[in-house]
Design a protein around this motif. Sequence first.
Motif, mmCIF file in Angstrom:
data_model
loop_
_atom_site.group_PDB
_atom_site.id
_atom_site.type_symbol
_atom_site.label_atom_id
_atom_site.label_comp_id
_atom_site.label_asym_id
_atom_site.label_seq_id
_atom_site.Cartn_x
_atom_site.Cartn_y
_atom_site.Cartn_z
ATOM 1 N N PHE A 56 0.632 5.645 0.442
ATOM 2 C CA PHE A 56 -0.241 6.616 1.104
ATOM 3 C C PHE A 56 0.425 7.976 1.165
ATOM 4 O O PHE A 56 1.631 8.076 1.417
ATOM 5 C CB PHE A 56 -0.554 6.146 2.530
ATOM 6 C CG PHE A 56 -1.431 7.099 3.314
ATOM 7 C CD1 PHE A 56 -2.809 7.054 3.181
ATOM 8 C CD2 PHE A 56 -0.868 8.036 4.170
ATOM 9 C CE1 PHE A 56 -3.615 7.937 3.895
ATOM 10 C CE2 PHE A 56 -1.661 8.919 4.889
ATOM 11 C CZ PHE A 56 -3.051 8.860 4.756
ATOM 12 N N GLN A 88 0.827 -1.207 0.000
ATOM 13 C CA GLN A 88 0.000 0.000 0.000
ATOM 14 C C GLN A 88 0.862 1.258 0.000
ATOM 15 O O GLN A 88 1.880 1.324 0.676
ATOM 16 C CB GLN A 88 -0.903 -0.001 1.237
ATOM 17 C CG GLN A 88 -1.916 1.136 1.301
ATOM 18 C CD GLN A 88 -2.651 1.149 2.627
ATOM 19 O OE1 GLN A 88 -2.092 1.514 3.658
ATOM 20 N NE2 GLN A 88 -3.910 0.725 2.609
ATOM 21 N N THR A 126 -4.639 6.965 -1.197
ATOM 22 C CA THR A 126 -4.153 5.624 -0.899
ATOM 23 C C THR A 126 -4.047 4.839 -2.195
ATOM 24 O O THR A 126 -4.953 4.886 -3.028
ATOM 25 C CB THR A 126 -5.106 4.888 0.065
ATOM 26 O OG1 THR A 126 -5.309 5.702 1.230
ATOM 27 C CG2 THR A 126 -4.539 3.542 0.479
#
Length: 209
Positions: free
Chosen positions: A52, A50, A77
């Motif tokens: 961000f 991920q 995100t």
Amino acid sequence: MGSDFSSFGAGGDVERNVIRTTTLYDGDIVVRGPEGYCIDRRSLKDRTAQGFVMLASCEALSGVRGQAVEPVIMTLTVLPGKADTTPPTATEIAASMPGTQVIKAVEGEGLSLVHFASGGDQALAGKDPRHWRGAMAVNGHLIGLALYARQGGKMAGDDGQSLLTRLAVNTKSASPVRPPVVATVTEETRASPPGSLGTLLGGLFPDSS
């Protein structure tokens, strides 16, 4: 989250922590905020699972007078790309917050946006309950967007749609055009069931709970 970001720009090496653009996933995604809004470098996460970033008023982040804009917090995100990437629809985004009233749902050109009536003050302390969320795909990566405004601020209403759309358009325009992602099928991926919609939405909007 339930965090209070009122301390942005206070202390430390402020100038190094405030940037206009940043890249994620080896340059596949180039995040660029709307005019007057910058990225807090301290929020940056670029991980395999991920990515961000968090954006706010450049003035608020730096403590230096500049272009005056309404203070908001925007988050972006990114989930890793796959060959069959399809961004969630507005209906599916609305499902990420069951029981929460939807004020408006918009399906645009490659961008889905939802205006929620509540939950913004739970995601970020002191913010207006109304907030915006959106989703799109860039270079095969799924991107979740969110905007939280001050209590009673214009961006908590319809103006938030325009600002979050600008973040989406700026990021898509700044990002390079990459060849389509080609999935590599292995025994491990054959044995692993695809992630559920709930899992996907939870990754795009980690503050849903």
